[in-house]
Motif scaffolding. Structure first.
Motif, PDB file in Angstrom:
ATOM      1  N   LYS A 119       0.912  -1.262   0.083  1.00 46.91           N
ATOM      2  CA  LYS A 119      -0.133  -0.008   0.021  1.00 46.91           C
ATOM      3  C   LYS A 119       0.948   1.262  -0.033  1.00 46.91           C
ATOM      4  N   TRP A 120       1.881   1.180   0.818  1.00 43.69           N
ATOM      5  CA  TRP A 120       2.595   2.420   1.045  1.00 43.69           C
ATOM      6  C   TRP A 120       3.482   2.776  -0.151  1.00 43.69           C
ATOM      7  N   GLN A 121       3.950   1.482  -1.089  1.00 45.97           N
ATOM      8  CA  GLN A 121       4.502   1.760  -2.210  1.00 45.97           C
ATOM      9  C   GLN A 121       3.834   2.321  -3.294  1.00 45.97           C
ATOM     10  N   LYS A 122       2.344   2.139  -3.287  1.00 40.44           N
ATOM     11  CA  LYS A 122       1.315   2.520  -4.238  1.00 40.44           C
ATOM     12  C   LYS A 122       1.037   4.071  -4.019  1.00 40.44           C
ATOM     13  N   CYS A 123       1.065   4.365  -2.670  1.00 40.69           N
ATOM     14  CA  CYS A 123       0.847   5.648  -2.122  1.00 40.69           C
ATOM     15  C   CYS A 123       1.979   6.725  -2.589  1.00 40.69           C
ATOM     16  N   LEU A 124       3.153   5.908  -2.434  1.00 47.40           N
ATOM     17  CA  LEU A 124       4.388   6.907  -2.724  1.00 47.40           C
ATOM     18  C   LEU A 124       4.349   7.050  -4.147  1.00 47.40           C
ATOM     19  N   LEU A 125       4.201   5.888  -5.028  1.00 49.81           N
ATOM     20  CA  LEU A 125       4.244   6.136  -6.430  1.00 49.81           C
ATOM     21  C   LEU A 125       3.198   6.895  -6.999  1.00 49.81           C
ATOM     22  N   ILE A 126       2.015   6.870  -6.513  1.00 48.67           N
ATOM     23  CA  ILE A 126       0.952   7.911  -6.887  1.00 48.67           C
ATOM     24  C   ILE A 126       1.194   9.291  -6.423  1.00 48.67           C
ATOM     25  N   SER A 127       1.466   9.578  -5.318  1.00 44.59           N
ATOM     26  CA  SER A 127       2.053  10.947  -4.948  1.00 44.59           C
ATOM     27  C   SER A 127       3.211  11.635  -5.828  1.00 44.59           C
ATOM     28  N   LEU A 128       4.074  10.542  -6.173  1.00 40.34           N
ATOM     29  CA  LEU A 128       5.032  10.803  -6.966  1.00 40.34           C
ATOM     30  C   LEU A 128       4.614  11.375  -8.567  1.00 40.34           C
ATOM     31  N   SER A 129       3.829  10.597  -8.961  1.00 42.67           N
ATOM     32  CA  SER A 129       3.251  10.672 -10.330  1.00 42.67           C
ATOM     33  C   SER A 129       2.410  11.797 -10.410  1.00 42.67           C
ATOM     34  N   LYS A 130       1.573  11.941  -9.299  1.00 40.27           N
ATOM     35  CA  LYS A 130       0.893  13.327  -9.340  1.00 40.27           C
ATOM     36  C   LYS A 130       1.391  14.531  -8.906  1.00 40.27           C
ATOM     37  N   SER A 131       2.698  14.556  -8.650  1.00 39.15           N
ATOM     38  CA  SER A 131       3.507  15.871  -8.605  1.00 39.15           C
ATOM     39  C   SER A 131       3.912  16.100  -9.759  1.00 39.15           C
ATOM     40  N   LEU A 132       4.022  15.291 -10.717  1.00 40.50           N
ATOM     41  CA  LEU A 132       4.747  15.423 -11.598  1.00 40.50           C
ATOM     42  C   LEU A 132       3.725  15.558 -13.096  1.00 40.50           C
ATOM     43  N   PRO A 133       4.031  16.222 -14.221  1.00 39.00           N
ATOM     44  CA  PRO A 133       3.133  16.403 -15.448  1.00 39.00           C
ATOM     45  C   PRO A 133       2.668  14.879 -15.335  1.00 39.00           C
ATOM     46  N   ASN A 134       1.437  14.881 -16.106  1.00 37.38           N
ATOM     47  CA  ASN A 134       1.004  13.635 -16.656  1.00 37.38           C
ATOM     48  C   ASN A 134       1.887  12.812 -17.529  1.00 37.38           C
ATOM     49  N   ASP A 135       1.948  11.595 -17.155  1.00 37.23           N
ATOM     50  CA  ASP A 135       2.738  10.441 -18.313  1.00 37.23           C
ATOM     51  C   ASP A 135       4.243  10.856 -18.073  1.00 37.23           C
ATOM     52  N   LEU A 136       4.645  11.782 -17.353  1.00 32.99           N
ATOM     53  CA  LEU A 136       6.123  11.923 -17.224  1.00 32.99           C
ATOM     54  C   LEU A 136       6.651  10.562 -16.346  1.00 32.99           C
ATOM     55  N   LEU A 137       6.199  10.059 -15.468  1.00 33.66           N
ATOM     56  CA  LEU A 137       6.600   8.927 -14.869  1.00 33.66           C
ATOM     57  C   LEU A 137       5.286   7.853 -15.079  1.00 33.66           C
ATOM     58  N   GLN A 138       5.760   6.850 -15.821  1.00 34.61           N
ATOM     59  CA  GLN A 138       4.751   5.651 -16.051  1.00 34.61           C
ATOM     60  C   GLN A 138       5.384   4.372 -15.285  1.00 34.61           C
TER      61      GLN A 138
END
Lengths: 1042, 243
Positions: free
Chosen positions: B134-153
């Motif tokens: 869960k925490w890994q998902k949260c971490l990745l989602i938060s990282l992805s959300k802080s960036l422009p869309n699709d910059l991190l996939q």
């Protein structure tokens, strides 16, 4: 070398012409402060004279400042928009470019670019001139659509709203009109007939108490095509006829100025033989006509590199019997030139010898900024011009005194061109009642000569279309609106009177206490970090001749190349004799003279490869333990040694790589710069304390080498990249196995021998010569730390694959590969600059550089004009044996590339439109390819990399530019791209969109300066980091924690 | 899924041109907000340690980038302005060569590599096939959300080897296999690619954090552009005379 005192001795006029000629060369790059100290006495001979001058100057300045009505538009404009303001700069740029732009869209974009980014409001109500006081240039010009007395919102807002899509056509029209108004201040007429009419009105104007004479200058810059030169000759002939008739009808003595570079497409020192033959006849025809019709002619002064040649041409025509005794032929002499006085002395002796006086127009000089840049770029030992305004003024006064001297006056008839009240006052005092003639530029110095009228005044009056005016106009504006200029200062009320009338000697010595208190010398532009490499002043005929002598012996020698392992040439026996048994070898011939053998190349065997790796591996520990100081000092020592060996290495570069003298010496300079740059970078990097990750246990880092590096260099840069790669690796503490290109191993062998001779340990550097297979075998060796390769992409890919065939760990790879380099030109660009730089970028070094220009992309609106000029200029290129100094382009370095290029030309003949191919002499015996220009329809018409003098031109419509950029990026060859535009917004957009390693803006794209222009591409053009840049050495070293 | 490569490339073209300070700011913000994104989760001490490590590395990378990758003006010839700009290289794949079993250490290092690549202006296709906590998902989602869309996939469906054959790839950041031969094999595979020679950043799982992420660890992710502008009169600008 004669001293300044010698010139003032009455016996100097009897000095031998050759001695005086030599003395001109001696003064070319002489030390400034020393010269100024000699000149100062003659600029201010007595305190009585100084105080009289100051008094007179104060009177003149007082009158000018008190008169608020006489300032003309130009002067008022310069007062408000001087160069230290951003707005002044913007307007200069606009003035220079706007009128030559044919398409409205680009013109509007330029206007937007220049007018909307500056603070025009700060200029409101500053000027006393109604016209300028209209507030800003933009408002002035658009006054009809915006009430001036009631500016809405802020000026910035107003301008922004004016420059909108609705009003753009009106603004453009208004600005164009304004530029014409501005131009009108500087141009007497658009053709000679019109100019003579206007000139008559001008001379009869009531503001002049004595009618001034006019000197007409047919506007036009240097000719780069024969057609342009012929056209110019015709214009001059026509001009002489008209002026003569006009003089006769109106009892006038109007005259004509001639620019020699406008009369010949190759008016350059390297082409002196051709110029002296071809130009002499045309010039004589012109001058004979002028003499017959009694129209005085003055040869204009140009860039310092052309002075020698100009004087030689002058001498050639002056001493012909046709012109003997005429006395109406003159020369302009630039006081900012350190050679001014020696030139005058030579001219005096020439005039005396032929019993014919020479007219001298003494000017200050208008090419200062490019002279400074050029001298630094060439690494000259000093500047040909004075670096400070007071020094120029001192020289001017000294030259004036010389011209007014009793022993000179019978031979040289002086005309003093100045807009400076102090200079006028000083000359008047010096003249002490003698008749003197002053000169001024049309549109400048009106107030000065109104308030201080002269009995003999001549006005320099340009004639020509407003478009041709632009470069001239900008130079004049720059010259006169520079902060240091008198016109700028007198207009500035913050500048006190005392400053305006201060004697230049006092000004100079107030700020120049030592030789180097002013501008850094070309050698010192990098400060204490490193020395700039020494360049040779090939523009000086004496230096050129001397250099030709120095390199000549090396063309007769035989050279050898072969493996050097552990300091020993393995193919030499104990007695030093060549021992070839069982070794593969081949003869090396000059690529431009295939029947001339210059040496032998002995190929490295597998055993040599193995042995070199063993030595390098074993040596690494020892070498990496040496201090960075020692390694850096060895690099600096190598740089010095390379400079000492410059004649030999230059000659070898010419012979083995087919480079011209200029290209070969340039290559050597870069090698020197690499050594010094990496030495300084190494010192700074190894002493740097890296920032560690914050952690509980602090880590300290020690920088060290990585192991054995293999350096594989290309034939296109046999000296500079060869030296650059190995020096980068060595300075970091790695041992190196150098593998030069098979086509340039003789030079490499000399360099390695040189390195060993200055103290590089034998285990630190190994040389393996031979074919590409040697490189492949070498890179498969285990335990290599890294491979640095510069060459074709396929070469780098093969090497990577070869390297990965060995056992892991694999060597690190730094690949610098070539590019399909573009130049983007929009319709604001200066055509002559584009053509000159395109010729140089595409064809110098026979187009074999990895940075050479391949595709010239030109906006359709200006394409016809630029392509025509380029095509015509290509006829003038000289292709042939590079040992002959006049050749611009040598051969292709080897047969394989030559054959590939022939095939590629066949492909282009079927798929593109041939525009021009420079004619080749039928008797050439080498791998020559005629410089070729093909028009293509789209980028995809180009087939891969072609390392030769083949330039493709592609037209684009303005709206297609984004698509063009996309296509350029999609090619993947991200090496270099040049942008030629005056629109900073366009430049910024292109810079951000282009995916390139190096982008040059209005700058030639092939001469990357080490340390200032780190070089290297991306994508298909290389892996990075950039050579000659701050990150390069990090790739050759590692941080070790301790 | 739409073409992840096209999306990644489109984002790279925008993100790669951000000034370094702006990219630093985005990632520093993410690091500072990361605790708040996962505060509702119950974390094991290993997970907390991993998060701490990610934050530590991220902060460190930002410091390095600020120090080294802002535009540099280079001293040179009067009448020329030379600037060295640093930006991303393109699309990086980030993954591990040994995918047999999940490892927290590997996950952490992959995130560190991802942050390094992103910070330097690249876009990232992160390959991770193991189930995420869960925490890994949260971490990745938060990282992805802080960036422009699709910059991190994040991808688990794409084949790692196929991904590294893609023509749009500019770099690979990976955790080496514990068997050196496997790593060598992977490198050989990369060398067989046609087109540009791509950048390889490898991390040994044996090395300490400080050794892996040393002061020059960001350099492989960076590309340089030198811009040289002629400033003399006829060159289009007129700065020299106004000095």
């Amino acid at each position: 070398m004669l001293s300044v005192d010698d010139y003032f001795s009455p016996t100097s006029v009897d000095l031998d012409l050759d001695t005086l000629w030599q003395n001109i060369a001696d003064n070319y790059l002489t030390e400034e402060h020393h010269l100024v100290k000699q000149l100062q006495y003659y600029a201010s001979i007595s305190s009585w004279e100084m105080s009289k001058t100051t008094h007179l100057a104060a009177t003149i300045v007082g009158k000018i400042r008190a008169d608020h009505h006489h300032t003309n538009l130009t002067e008022a404009f310069l007062q408000e928009y001087h160069l230290s303001s951003q707005e002044g700069m913007m307007l200069m740029c606009l003035a220079e470019a706007l009128m030559r732009i044919p398409d409205p869209e680009t013109a509007d974009a330029l206007i937007r670019d220049k007018l909307t980014h500056s603070d025009w409001s700060s200029h409101l109500q500053h000027s006393d001139s109604f016209l300028v006081n209209a507030s800003t240039w933009g408002l002035l010009l658009t006054g009809r659509i915006t009430p001036l007395d009631n500016p809405p919102q802020s000026v910035k807002q107003t301008i922004k709203s004016l420059v909108s899509s609705l009003t753009e056509p009106i603004v453009r029209k208004a600005l164009n009109h304004a530029m014409r108004l501005m131009a009108h201040q500087f141009v007497m007429g658009q053709n000679i007939t019109n100019a003579l009419q206007q000139g008559l009105k001008y001379a009869n104007d009531s503001r002049f108490r004595n009618k001034p004479h006019l000197n007409f200058d047919m506007l036009g810059e240097t000719a780069i095509t024969s057609e342009a030169a012929q056209h110019c000759l015709g214009t001059y002939i026509q001009g002489i006829h008209h002026i003569a008739k006009h003089n006769q009808q109106n009892q006038r003595q109007d005259s004509l100025s001639i620019k020699l570079s406008a009369l010949h497409p190759r008016f350059a020192p390297s082409q002196s033989q051709r110029v002296l033959t071809e130009l002499k006849d045309n010039l004589l025809q012109l001058l004979a006509l002028a003499k017959n019709l009694n129209v005085a002619v003055t040869l204009d002064a140009e860039e310092s590199e052309r002075l020698d040649l100009s004087l030689q041409v002058f001498k050639e025509v002056f001493q012909t019997t046709n012109l003997m005794g005429w006395g109406q032929l003159g020369v302009a002499v630039q006081a900012y030139s350190k050679r001014a006085l020696s030139v005058l002395a030579w001219l005096t002796a020439l005039a005396k010898k032929h019993h014919t006086p020479i007219q001298i127009r003494l000017v200050k000089g208008a090419y200062w900024d490019s002279e400074i840049k050029n001298s630094q770029h060439l690494g000259l030992v000093n500047y040909p011009v004075f670096t400070s305004k007071p020094a120029t003024d001192i020289n001017y006064l000294c030259c004036a005194r010389y011209l007014l001297s009793g022993h000179v006056r019978p031979h040289l008839q002086a005309q003093f061109a100045t807009h400076n009240a102090h200079t006028v006052a000083a000359i008047e005092v010096m003249a002490n009642g003698q008749d003197i003639e002053f000169q001024k530029l049309l549109g400048m110095g009106e107030a000065l000569y109104h308030h201080h009228p002269q009995p003999h005044l001549r006005v320099y009056a340009p004639v020509g279309s407003y478009q041709r005016l632009l470069p001239y106009l900008v130079r004049r504006l720059l010259e006169n609106s520079a902060n240091s200029s008198f016109l700028s200062a007198i207009a500035n009320k913050n500048v006190p009177m005392s400053e305006l009338i201060e004697h230049p000697v006092d000004q100079y010595f107030a700020s120049h206490h030592t030789s180097h208190s002013g501008f850094p010398l070309p050698a010192d532009i990098f400060g204490s970090v490193r020395k700039n490499s020494v360049g040779i002043n090939f523009a000086c005929s004496r230096t050129l001749a001397h250099w030709q002598q120095r390199i000549a012996p090396y063309f007769d020698e035989q050279y050898i190349s072969g493996p050097i392992i552990d300091g020993e040439a393995v193919f030499l026996n104990a007695e030093g004799d060549i021992h070839l048994a069982g070794r593969t070898h081949k003869e090396v011939v000059k690529p431009y003279q295939l029947d001339e053998v210059i040496g032998k190349q002995i190929e490295a065997s597998q055993e040599d490869i193995n042995q070199s790796c063993t030595v390098a591996l074993n040596g690494f520990h020892l070498w990496s333990q040496t201090s960075i100081e020692l390694r850096a000092s060895l690099l600096n020592k190598l740089a010095d040694k390379l400079e000492l060996q410059a004649p030999k290495l230059t000659a070898m570069c010419m012979m083995e790589a087919g480079k011209t003298l200029f290209d070969a010496h340039n290559e050597l300079r870069k090698a020197v710069d690499y050594c010094r740059y990496y030495a300084s970078q190494g010192l700074s990097l190894f002493h740097q304390v890296p920032v560690s990750m914050p952690s509980l246990t602090p880590i300290h880092w020690r920088r060290k080498g990585q192991g054995v590096w293999v350096c594989i260099s290309p034939c296109s840069a046999p000296l500079d990249l060869f030296v650059g790669q190995i020096c980068a690796a060595l300075v970091c503490g790695n041992t190196v196995i150098a593998k030069p290109a098979p086509q340039s191993s003789l030079i490499a062998y000399q360099v390695i021998k040189l390195m060993l001779s200055i103290g590089f340990p034998p285990y630190a550097i190994q040389l393996l010569s031979g074919a590409d297979t040697v490189a492949e075998q070498l890179t498969q060796q285990a335990n290599l730390a890294g491979i640095a390769v510069t060459g074709r992409l396929t070469t780098a890919q093969n090497i990577q694959q070869a390297c990965y065939r060995s056992a892991a760990p694999f060597a690190k790879l730094i690949a610098e590969t070539s590019g399909v380099n573009c130049m983007l030109v929009d319709s604001t660009a200066l055509h002559v600059q584009v053509v000159k730089d395109a010729l140089r970028s595409a064809f110098s070094a026979a187009g074999q550089r990895c940075s050479s220009l391949r595709i010239l992309c030109v906006q359709d609106d200006v394409a016809d004009s630029i392509i025509k000029q380029l095509s015509d200029a290509m006829i003038e290129l000289a292709v042939g044996n590079p040992e002959q100094i006049h050749q611009d382009i040598g051969p292709i370095i080897n047969k394989e590339t030559w054959l590939q290029l022939q095939q590629y030309l066949n492909h282009l003949n079927n798929n593109a439109r041939l525009i021009r191919q420079t004619p080749l002499h039928h008797d050439l015996n080498g791998y020559f390819i005629a410089p070729s220009l093909y028009e293509i329809e789209q980028i995809s018409d180009i087939r891969g990399e072609s390392f030769g003098p083949i330039l493709h031109v592609l037209r684009y419509e303005k709206h297609q530019l984004p698509n063009l950029i996309r296509q350029i990026n999609q090619m993947g060859h991200a090496r270099t791209c040049a942008i030629y535009s005056r629109n900073q917004t366009t430049i910024n957009q292109l810079v951000s969109q282009l995916q390139m390693g190096n982008i040059y803006v209005n700058n030639c794209q092939t001469d990357a300066a080490i340390g200032c222009q780190p070089f290297g591409g991306k994508g298909l053009s290389g892996t990075g980091p950039k050579s000659g840049g701050p990150t390069y050495l990090t790739a050759f070293s590692q941080l070790e924690p301790y | 899924m739409s073409d992840p490569w096209q999306a990644a490339f489109a984002q790279f073209q925008i993100w790669g041109k951000y000034p370094q300070n702006q990219r630093d700011h985005v990632l520093r913000s993410w690091i500072s907000e990361l605790p708040s994104h996962i505060e509702h989760l119950k974390l094991s001490s290993e997970a907390q340690q991993a998060i701490d490590e990610i934050c530590l590395c991220g902060e460190y990378f930002c410091t390095l980038a600020e120090l080294n990758f802002n535009m540099q003006t280079l001293t040179g010839i009067t009448g020329e302005r030379n600037e060295l700009h640093f930006h991303g290289k393109g699309i990086f794949t980030v993954g591990e060569l040994d995918q047999t079993k999940p490892s927290l250490c590997n996950f952490t290092r992959l995130i560190n590599l991802t942050v390094a690549a992103l910070l330097c202006g690249n876009s990232v296709l992160l390959h991770y096939i193991h189930p995420l906590e869960k925490w890994q998902k949260c971490l990745l989602i938060s990282l992805s959300k802080s960036l422009p869309n699709d910059l991190l996939q994040l991808t688990s469906r794409l084949d790692w080897l196929q991904m590294n054959r893609h023509s749009r790839l500019t770099g690979v950041a990976f955790i080496e296999h514990s068997k050196p031969n496997e790593t060598a094999q992977f490198r050989r595979l990369l060398s067989q690619r046609t087109g540009p020679i791509i950048c390889q950043v490898s991390v040994s799982h044996q090395a300490s954090l400080e050794q892996v992420f040393h002061p020059e660890c960001l350099l492989p992710f960076i590309s340089e552009t030198c811009i040289s502008q002629n400033c003399t009169a006829i060159g289009g600008n007129i700065e020299l005379l106004s000095r």
